[in-house]
Design an enzyme around this catalytic site. Sequence first.
Site, PDB file in Angstrom:
ATOM      1  N   ASP A  79       0.839  -1.195   0.000  1.00 47.62           N
ATOM      2  CA  ASP A  79       0.000   0.000   0.000  1.00 47.62           C
ATOM      3  C   ASP A  79       0.887   1.262   0.000  1.00 47.62           C
ATOM      4  O   ASP A  79       0.699   2.160  -0.825  1.00 47.62           O
ATOM      5  CB  ASP A  79      -0.894  -0.048   1.257  1.00 47.62           C
ATOM      6  CG  ASP A  79      -1.698   1.215   1.458  1.00 47.62           C
ATOM      7  OD1 ASP A  79      -2.727   1.359   0.784  1.00 47.62           O
ATOM      8  OD2 ASP A  79      -1.301   2.053   2.282  1.00 47.62           O
TER       9      ASP A  79
ATOM     10  N   LYS B 255       1.579   4.429  -2.927  1.00 48.93           N
ATOM     11  CA  LYS B 255       1.445   5.849  -2.604  1.00 48.93           C
ATOM     12  C   LYS B 255       2.742   6.614  -2.898  1.00 48.93           C
ATOM     13  O   LYS B 255       2.695   7.727  -3.431  1.00 48.93           O
ATOM     14  CB  LYS B 255       1.034   6.004  -1.141  1.00 48.93           C
ATOM     15  CG  LYS B 255      -0.398   5.485  -0.889  1.00 48.93           C
ATOM     16  CD  LYS B 255      -0.710   5.418   0.594  1.00 48.93           C
ATOM     17  CE  LYS B 255      -2.141   4.957   0.842  1.00 48.93           C
ATOM     18  NZ  LYS B 255      -2.374   4.650   2.274  1.00 48.93           N
TER      19      LYS B 255
END
Lengths: 403, 403
Positions: free
Chosen positions: A195, A199
């Site tokens: 994750d 980003k």
Amino acid sequence: MKIAVLGYGTVGSGVVEVLDVNKELIKARAGKEIEVKYVLDLRDFPGDKIQEKIVHDYDLILTDDEIEVVVEVMGGVEPANTFVKKALLAGKHVVTSNKALVAKTGAQLLAVAREQGVNFLFEASVGGGIPILRALGSSLTADEIEEITGILNGTTNYMMTKMFYEGADYQTVLKEAQANGYAEADPTADVEGHDACRKIAILSSIISGKMVDFQDIYTEGITKITTEDMAYARKLGMNIKLLAQCRREGSQLSAMVAPFLVGAEHPLYSVNDVFNAVFVKGNMLGDAMFYGSGAGKLPTASAVVADVIAAVKNPDKDIMNFWSMDKLELESYKDTVKRFFVRMEGEREALEARVRSDFGAVEFVEAGGLSGEFGFITPMMDEKGYEEKADAYRNILHMIRVE
Amino acid sequence: MKIAVLGYGTVGSGVVEVLDVNKELIKARAGKEIEVKYVLDLRDFPGDKIQEKIVHDYDLILTDDEIEVVVEVMGGVEPANTFVKKALLAGKHVVTSNKALVAKTGAQLLAVAREQGVNFLFEASVGGGIPILRALGSSLTADEIEEITGILNGTTNYMMTKMFYEGADYQTVLKEAQANGYAEADPTADVEGHDACRKIAILSSIISGKMVDFQDIYTEGITKITTEDMAYARKLGMNIKLLAQCRREGSQLSAMVAPFLVGAEHPLYSVNDVFNAVFVKGNMLGDAMFYGSGAGKLPTASAVVADVIAAVKNPDKDIMNFWSMDKLELESYKDTVKRFFVRMEGEREALEARVRSDFGAVEFVEAGGLSGEFGFITPMMDEKGYEEKADAYRNILHMIRVE
């Protein structure tokens, strides 16, 4: 002004709630009322007042000219990508919170949006409610950005905080995070750093103006962090944080996701629990940091709705920083230079001379209650150099990078 | 694209430097080259490469149609106000870092800019390089802002940090700050809170959309903070910070500048040295914080130049949050509710019963090395109520509010 929301999950229901609770002020700021006309979901929600707006057929939304903005909060790459592309091609603005989508096909979708003269906005995809993308795109524009280092995943930051302050072990805090709803039943995407990797890929693309492929970013999760590591960190007056980092080295960018030891004087040191923060260094600005709720229903929905307002107020403008489809070649992480904290099995006295001879002027550290091992921090060296030295040892228990 | 810079002091020379060092990237982001054509200053700078651009007559700038943006970095209300107004009336965008000007005549200047269809931008007037105004105006737009609390003055934060961590007294740290160039020879504007007051007035105006008169804001500086106060703070696990605060209470806003005790769990606790930070609470967003260099030549100039780029990219738009000339009546600070830390002369044992009977369930605290006095923290009460109780005591040494 009518919009459609794709996906009535956590963020989708948050978007409906934000638009409802702050209806009047949003109308004043956007210059017109923003009304949810459709919510696309496979499910029905009998009893929920949204039920009358639920549709199962996306074409209904696509072909309705009243819909000016499509909010994609389904998550995942497909069918989100197909839906978003179709919306843009139909001349609708799109707002999304979907980092997997933006990291994977953001460059293409931005190009389509630009061709169509509509906005493709994704503030909520990085840092939830923290307005970091717009800051980079419209506030920090006088600076060469030399570094972005973020705590970009709330689940792992919650876990690291518990391990650091309460001395709990990895499995215990993972179970606690799952029980509190902070971690999913399958926590892989969070704890392995996937994750955070997506980003930082988005942030790297924005500051470089080129496509950074998230698959090129060296990524290490927190699954190997132990109570022993935390004991050393406390002894060093440091914290262990999962950092996602992008640095400019000359004309090149490097990027990495890994647990790092962070000193008490660093602004990221005291970012705890599920909070996220993004540290930015500009060549004129110096150090800055943006802190807030990186996830959660309402903070994320707040960022989504702010993007909807921006799309409504700036219908003819490319308000998001554009990045091209040219792929950026990152500098290999093996060439990046830093210090390394090493935990070694054995007695310090017996190994000290050899360690010094291999790694140079190291700083030794011993943590109370741990016997049969010791730690040291190397001087600055590149990853390749570290690996070469470390390969000659069979008794290295763990290595953690030092920020 | 040609601009004029009014004032070749610290910020003015920084603006010239930022435009020079980052020339290429600024050109790429603004879409055109930004060139300083004139620098207005009473002085000459022989030997400085800016000398050929120095002018002493403002009319030269006003009447030159090539000048699209005027950068006002002179400071002070006059002649800055007259110059800015004339520039706006001549159809030029204006960018300023001047908080005294914006707090005093911002509402009028915004109205003139709006009438003329030009931008009046002042990001650098609050928080130096921290992009808080644009965040409020274009990112946090889906939220009702319930609180803004800032450390908005670098000089006093430097002094508070030295007093807290090094145990130095007020006069010593003031001299040190002056020697380091962090405090001026006449430090009044900083240490009495006047600078922070103007900045929170600007922030309050932005979130309310009305004119908040800085003279209505209760303001208390740091001059009465002692080493004894800091000893209690350390004992309490808290820090003392000069906070500038604006809070929404129902439909009203209250505002205040004063030293506050700040707990270790508050994001502002660890904002040290000359850094500034702005804590924002939104009704959907929750807690957020923006941190960075609140002053200094290059960080402030970076924000000024970012505003110039914004003005160039958005020539036809009112990109700054507008506030009207309607004056906002703040709630009296006497009606605001908080806890109070009180240092009292005497023996705790002798006074404990009376203090409890007057102030309720107080929390007593004693700091090592201090005899003949003790401290306590009251429960939540309004300022008026506190003052009424406190008036009955002759032996209160100091009161500091608790955040």
